[in-house]
Design a protein around this motif. Structure first.
Motif, PDB file in Angstrom:
ATOM      1  N   ILE A   1       0.837  -1.201   0.000  1.00 41.80           N
ATOM      2  CA  ILE A   1       0.000   0.000   0.000  1.00 41.80           C
ATOM      3  C   ILE A   1       0.870   1.249   0.000  1.00 41.80           C
ATOM      4  N   GLU A   2       1.910   1.267   0.824  1.00 44.62           N
ATOM      5  CA  GLU A   2       2.794   2.432   0.837  1.00 44.62           C
ATOM      6  C   GLU A   2       3.484   2.640  -0.502  1.00 44.62           C
ATOM      7  N   LEU A   3       3.881   1.571  -1.156  1.00 46.82           N
ATOM      8  CA  LEU A   3       4.496   1.701  -2.473  1.00 46.82           C
ATOM      9  C   LEU A   3       3.497   2.289  -3.470  1.00 46.82           C
ATOM     10  N   ALA A   4       2.231   1.935  -3.344  1.00 44.06           N
ATOM     11  CA  ALA A   4       1.204   2.495  -4.227  1.00 44.06           C
ATOM     12  C   ALA A   4       0.994   3.980  -3.947  1.00 44.06           C
ATOM     13  N   VAL A   5       1.027   4.341  -2.676  1.00 44.59           N
ATOM     14  CA  VAL A   5       0.849   5.747  -2.296  1.00 44.59           C
ATOM     15  C   VAL A   5       2.067   6.581  -2.682  1.00 44.59           C
ATOM     16  N   GLY A   6       3.242   5.959  -2.604  1.00 42.81           N
ATOM     17  CA  GLY A   6       4.463   6.655  -2.978  1.00 42.81           C
ATOM     18  C   GLY A   6       5.213   7.283  -1.835  1.00 42.81           C
ATOM     19  N   ARG A   7       4.816   6.962  -0.610  1.00 44.91           N
ATOM     20  CA  ARG A   7       5.522   7.491   0.565  1.00 44.91           C
ATOM     21  C   ARG A   7       5.205   6.616   1.772  1.00 44.91           C
ATOM     22  N   SER A   8       6.063   6.715   2.781  1.00 44.69           N
ATOM     23  CA  SER A   8       5.838   6.002   4.030  1.00 44.69           C
ATOM     24  C   SER A   8       4.917   6.825   4.922  1.00 44.69           C
ATOM     25  N   PHE A   9       3.936   6.186   5.556  1.00 42.22           N
ATOM     26  CA  PHE A   9       3.032   6.933   6.426  1.00 42.22           C
ATOM     27  C   PHE A   9       2.733   6.221   7.746  1.00 42.22           C
ATOM     28  N   ARG A  10       3.292   5.012   7.966  1.00 36.98           N
ATOM     29  CA  ARG A  10       3.100   4.341   9.254  1.00 36.98           C
ATOM     30  C   ARG A  10       4.182   3.303   9.475  1.00 36.98           C
ATOM     31  N   GLU A  11       4.288   2.832  10.724  1.00 39.50           N
ATOM     32  CA  GLU A  11       5.228   1.771  11.040  1.00 39.50           C
ATOM     33  C   GLU A  11       4.661   0.420  10.610  1.00 39.50           C
ATOM     34  N   HIS A  12       5.562  -0.552  10.463  1.00 31.15           N
ATOM     35  CA  HIS A  12       5.164  -1.894  10.036  1.00 31.15           C
ATOM     36  C   HIS A  12       5.724  -2.916  11.006  1.00 31.15           C
ATOM     37  N   GLY A  13       4.852  -3.837  11.414  1.00 32.69           N
ATOM     38  CA  GLY A  13       5.281  -4.886  12.333  1.00 32.69           C
ATOM     39  C   GLY A  13       5.919  -6.070  11.649  1.00 32.69           C
ATOM     40  N   ASP A  14       5.781  -6.143  10.308  1.00 31.64           N
ATOM     41  CA  ASP A  14       6.373  -7.256   9.576  1.00 31.64           C
ATOM     42  C   ASP A  14       6.550  -6.865   8.119  1.00 31.64           C
ATOM     43  N   VAL A  15       7.128  -7.755   7.360  1.00 29.46           N
ATOM     44  CA  VAL A  15       7.275  -7.611   5.915  1.00 29.46           C
ATOM     45  C   VAL A  15       6.619  -8.824   5.272  1.00 29.46           C
ATOM     46  N   ASP A  16       5.736  -8.590   4.316  1.00 26.37           N
ATOM     47  CA  ASP A  16       5.028  -9.682   3.648  1.00 26.37           C
ATOM     48  C   ASP A  16       5.471  -9.795   2.198  1.00 26.37           C
ATOM     49  N   ILE A  17       5.848 -11.010   1.808  1.00 31.07           N
ATOM     50  CA  ILE A  17       6.121 -11.349   0.416  1.00 31.07           C
ATOM     51  C   ILE A  17       5.150 -12.450   0.022  1.00 31.07           C
ATOM     52  N   SER A  18       4.535 -12.321  -1.141  1.00 35.63           N
ATOM     53  CA  SER A  18       3.591 -13.343  -1.598  1.00 35.63           C
ATOM     54  C   SER A  18       4.143 -14.088  -2.798  1.00 35.63           C
ATOM     55  N   VAL A  19       3.834 -15.379  -2.845  1.00 37.20           N
ATOM     56  CA  VAL A  19       4.177 -16.239  -3.980  1.00 37.20           C
ATOM     57  C   VAL A  19       2.967 -17.137  -4.229  1.00 37.20           C
ATOM     58  N   LEU A  20       3.011 -17.877  -5.298  1.00 36.83           N
ATOM     59  CA  LEU A  20       1.928 -18.819  -5.563  1.00 36.83           C
ATOM     60  C   LEU A  20       2.138 -20.115  -4.785  1.00 36.83           C
ATOM     61  N   HIS A  21       1.042 -20.668  -4.299  1.00 40.31           N
ATOM     62  CA  HIS A  21       1.107 -21.901  -3.519  1.00 40.31           C
ATOM     63  C   HIS A  21       1.829 -23.002  -4.294  1.00 40.31           C
ATOM     64  N   ARG A  22       1.656 -23.009  -5.606  1.00 42.19           N
ATOM     65  CA  ARG A  22       2.284 -24.064  -6.408  1.00 42.19           C
ATOM     66  C   ARG A  22       3.800 -23.918  -6.493  1.00 42.19           C
ATOM     67  N   ASP A  23       4.329 -22.766  -6.091  1.00 46.13           N
ATOM     68  CA  ASP A  23       5.778 -22.538  -6.107  1.00 46.13           C
ATOM     69  C   ASP A  23       6.402 -22.671  -4.726  1.00 46.13           C
ATOM     70  N   GLN A  24       5.679 -23.247  -3.787  1.00 48.57           N
ATOM     71  CA  GLN A  24       6.141 -23.278  -2.398  1.00 48.57           C
ATOM     72  C   GLN A  24       7.465 -24.012  -2.215  1.00 48.57           C
TER      73      GLN A  24
END
Length: 203
Positions: free
Chosen positions: A38-61
């Motif tokens: 969401i921050e990348l879409a907005v183009g700036r940082s506006f809050r702290e983050h408790g984690d980092v999420d990366i998504s992949v396809l289940h079939r590539d696990q």
């Protein structure tokens, strides 16, 4: 990055740049998700983050687990618990949440979310009626691939927390009519009435 405690040990998230660098070596599709998307879409940082999420396809696990062969990796299996995920083990379809840290005594550093696809069509795992072509699921910008904001908001719309409400408010002005309409229609399918729908339809 803030340190937070969980029943399974503390979180000290890696920086987004560190995790992106790690996944540059991953041959299959992957993308930044969660609040950072969401921050990348907005183009700036506006809050702290408790984690980092990366998504992949289940079939590539299995390829993900091979990439993280030197890491201590756990799967939320069953959901609400964690168990070690050995290299080479295929996870069942109901598992979508992976936690990773450098070693068993260290803090958790990032999460990997496993998304569902049928051939070249992404399928929303909470409601299989909601689908879209895989090429439209992500956006590549400045060398980083991120999930489309309207799709991330769909995940956040179920029981939104204050940070989810903040993410919606910040990114809403950036959404064009096509993206607003997609999210409005997806919310109608999954939930019927939702407080965000009126704001999506307002402009």
């Amino acid at each position: 990055m803030p340190r937070t405690e969980t029943p399974w040990g503390p979180w000290e998230p890696a920086s987004l740049a560190e995790v992106v660098t790690l996944f540059q070596g991953f041959a299959a599709s992957w993308w930044v998700s969660g609040g950072y998307a969401i921050e990348l879409a907005v183009g700036r940082s506006f809050r702290e983050h408790g984690d980092v999420d990366i998504s992949v396809l289940h079939r590539d696990q299995l390829s993900v687990r091979a990439l993280l062969a030197g890491w201590d990796v756990h799967a939320a299996d069953p959901p609400g618990t964690l168990r070690p995920w050995p290299v080479g083990e295929a996870l069942p379809d109901h598992v979508h949440d992976i936690w990773a840290r450098e070693h068993s005594d260290g803090p958790w550093r990032f999460q990997v979310m496993l998304d569902v696809a049928e051939d070249d069509v992404w399928v929303y795992r909470r409601d299989a009626r909601i689908r879209r072509p895989l090429p439209t699921l992500t956006i590549r910008e400045n060398g980083v691939v991120r999930i489309a904001p309207e799709v991330q908001l769909l995940f956040k719309a179920k029981s939104p927390r204050p940070k989810d409400e903040r993410d919606f408010a910040e990114v809403l002005p950036t959404l064009d009519r096509v993206r607003r309409r997609w999210l409005d229609e997806a919310l109608a399918v999954e939930q019927g009435d939702h407080p965000w729908r009126e704001r999506l339809q307002a402009n």
